[in-house]
Design an enzyme around this catalytic site. Structure first.
Site, PDB file in Angstrom:
ATOM      1  N   LYS A   1      44.896  29.058  20.010  1.00  0.00           N
ATOM      2  CA  LYS A   1      45.127  30.107  21.006  1.00  0.00           C
ATOM      3  C   LYS A   1      45.554  31.408  20.323  1.00  0.00           C
ATOM      4  CE  LYS A   1      47.152  31.308  25.440  1.00  0.00           C
ATOM      5  NZ  LYS A   1      48.324  31.310  26.314  1.00  0.00           N
TER       6      LYS A   1
ATOM      7  N   GLU B   1      56.564  39.605  22.942  1.00  0.00           N
ATOM      8  CA  GLU B   1      56.640  38.362  22.161  1.00  0.00           C
ATOM      9  C   GLU B   1      56.129  38.595  20.733  1.00  0.00           C
ATOM     10  OE1 GLU B   1      56.318  34.757  25.291  1.00  0.00           O
ATOM     11  OE2 GLU B   1      54.445  35.831  24.987  1.00  0.00           O
TER      12      GLU B   1
ATOM     13  N   ASN C   1      45.296  35.606  20.619  1.00  0.00           N
ATOM     14  CA  ASN C   1      46.500  36.409  20.888  1.00  0.00           C
ATOM     15  C   ASN C   1      46.863  37.360  19.745  1.00  0.00           C
ATOM     16  OD1 ASN C   1      47.332  35.754  23.494  1.00  0.00           O
ATOM     17  ND2 ASN C   1      48.340  33.873  22.829  1.00  0.00           N
TER      18      ASN C   1
END
Lengths: 327, 327
Positions: free
Chosen positions: A203, A286, A207
């Protein structure tokens, strides 16, 4: 549609931590599937207590709307208010270094050793919890969903929704199967994974480029990034860096992932990443889970990732106190 | 202080191209030293014709102001209006790919083959002019100055001012000596260089990190960049990349330049780079001269510079039509 949960001893008991977009959305779907979901939330407590969490799914093409209202079994403010025996604790908080998850979880952990499902982005989110609670089964999950928390207790669901869930650090888990079943009943496709850490790196291939580039490109959508030949190439090179770090950690991701990610993103509606939405809403980004932690793994494994390191430095510069994001 | 130039056959005749901050500032100082400076300027023509160019030097510490007004010998709109025999043509335009300098110069070149002094930033600015006019002596110059064009015909001088001038591609030049003398008379320190291309790479050691980081850091000053440990380190790494490309081109720059540049910048007042001022004023940025051209040299020499390439891609993304810089 409105869901009111009733207490029942045969019901799956869930303590949900986090009333943001991810928590609200997946908590609502567990409740819809019959689970008894208690919600721990601080800042939005009063609003959620009163109105529940309202999730409006907006079809990206037709703009047709569908609303799901989630009334938790209970809404609590502090984890020590929870004295029940949860079957599973679902953590749906942003992965941020300033959140001390073990300290937050400790007072809420009942004696029956509930499973802890971490539905969070990035790399390295499990180990602090696994180290603090060695006797708890830790599940790890990835959400592929486009959500936007537009106001306290109000979430827009703009596309996708599927989950990948697996036991940390690997292997199978009856609880993962049970949760998958619940989610699927409520319309959420779930893939059970026996290699969830590998899936986290996979993933991250998406990202690591798109989240930082959207912010550093000052509001760039996925289409802006791909329509600029220089950043389309940069995105591909950053994906290569992620794949190289994952390889050094023992997780093989095929290089064909790069073209697949680019093609899939090209076909998506122009998309504002979650990091961009956080930045523009003055919420913390994040950065550590998506760049800092992978770069620390790279350093420990002797892999260089200079493009990711450049983005990481630039995002830290943006985080300086004086910066005000553009509206 | 106001300078009105008089025509005189013994006077150094200068055709100045560019009425921006650099052109106005150095043209004013040549005029102050007795040169006859004709100014070619388009957008600011009417203002400059009427009021001249007003340069206010502001002491960075005391804030004391000193004003110098520059009334050119003539102000012309198009290069074909210039029918005199210039001794030197001073080009003080931004180094932008959209400016066709040979086409701009051609109609203004008198039969006496004036020297052409390119006072521009970055790498690769001389070769198009040198190739187009093989019989002209080309001089190349670097300005170490902090200027801000606050309005048409109005310039703030915020610090420094020294020049490095040399013959392109190397060697000595009586005209460079003569210009140096003029500038020094008017208070501008000049270093004559026999290795001006090496000096361009040396200046790039500062420009390549600080200009892009200031823009990508959304208004970051030099101090913001150095106070963030991650971008201070990134700046040093980008300096290393520039030094490696220069080395491959045959110009040796010592690694001690990195710490010297960091120390000197730390000691400066917090500074907004020229690229940042261009970006925030919606003017085109010198992305190609500062990053694109050095990266093409790197590619031709087989040197990798991934951090510079990342900044280059990000700046191209910022240049997309839809982006509006924050105020």
């Amino acid at each position: 549609m409105t869901i009111h949960e009733k207490d029942s001893s045969s019901t799956l008991k869930v303590l949900l931590i986090g009333s943001g977009a991810v928590g609200g959305f997946y908590g609502a779907h567990l409740a819809k599937a019959g689970a008894e979901v208690t919600l721990l939330c601080r800042s939005d407590h009063a609003v959620v207590q009163r109105q529940g969490i309202v999730i409006t799914s907006i079809d990206p093409v037709t703009k047709a709307e569908k609303t799901l209202t989630f009334h938790p079994h209970r809404v609590i403010r502090h984890s020590d208010e929870y004295q029940e025996q949860a079957d599973v604790i679902l953590v749906a908080l942003k992965a941020l270094p300033e959140i001390d998850l073990p300290a937050l979880l400790a007072p809420a952990l009942p004696t029956n050793h509930p499973r802890i499902l971490l539905l969070q982005n990035g790399i390295g989110v499990e180990s602090p919890v696994a180290n603090a609670f060695p006797h708890h089964e830790i599940l790890s999950g990835l959400a592929f969903v486009c959500l936007n928390r537009v106001a306290p207790g109000t979430i827009h669901h703009l596309g996708y929704g599927r989950l990948t869930i697996g036991r940390y650090p690997m292997g199978s888990s009856p609880m993962a199967e049970q949760l998958a079943q619940r989610f699927q009943v409520s319309g959420i496709p779930v893939q059970i994974s026996s290699q969830i850490l590998r899936d986290r790196w996979q993933k991250l291939v998406w990202n690591a480029p798109f989240n930082p580039l959207s912010v550093l490109g000052q509001g760039a959508t996925t289409h802006d990034i791909l329509q600029c030949p220089a950043t389309a190439q940069l995105a591909a090179e950053i994906m290569s860096e992620v794949i190289a770090i994952a390889q050094a950690e023992g997780y093989t991701l095929g290089p064909e992932l790069i073209q697949k990610n680019l093609n899939d993103t090209e076909r998506m509606m122009p998309y504002r990443t979650s990091m961009l939405m956080d930045y523009q809403s003055h919420r913390p980004m994040e950065i550590e889970a998506i760049l800092g932690q992978p770069l620390r793994v790279a350093g420990a494994r002797g892999v260089t990732a200079p493009r990711m390191a450049t983005l990481y430095a630039l995002l830290q510069l943006l985080n300086r106190p004086s910066t005000v994001p553009q509206p």
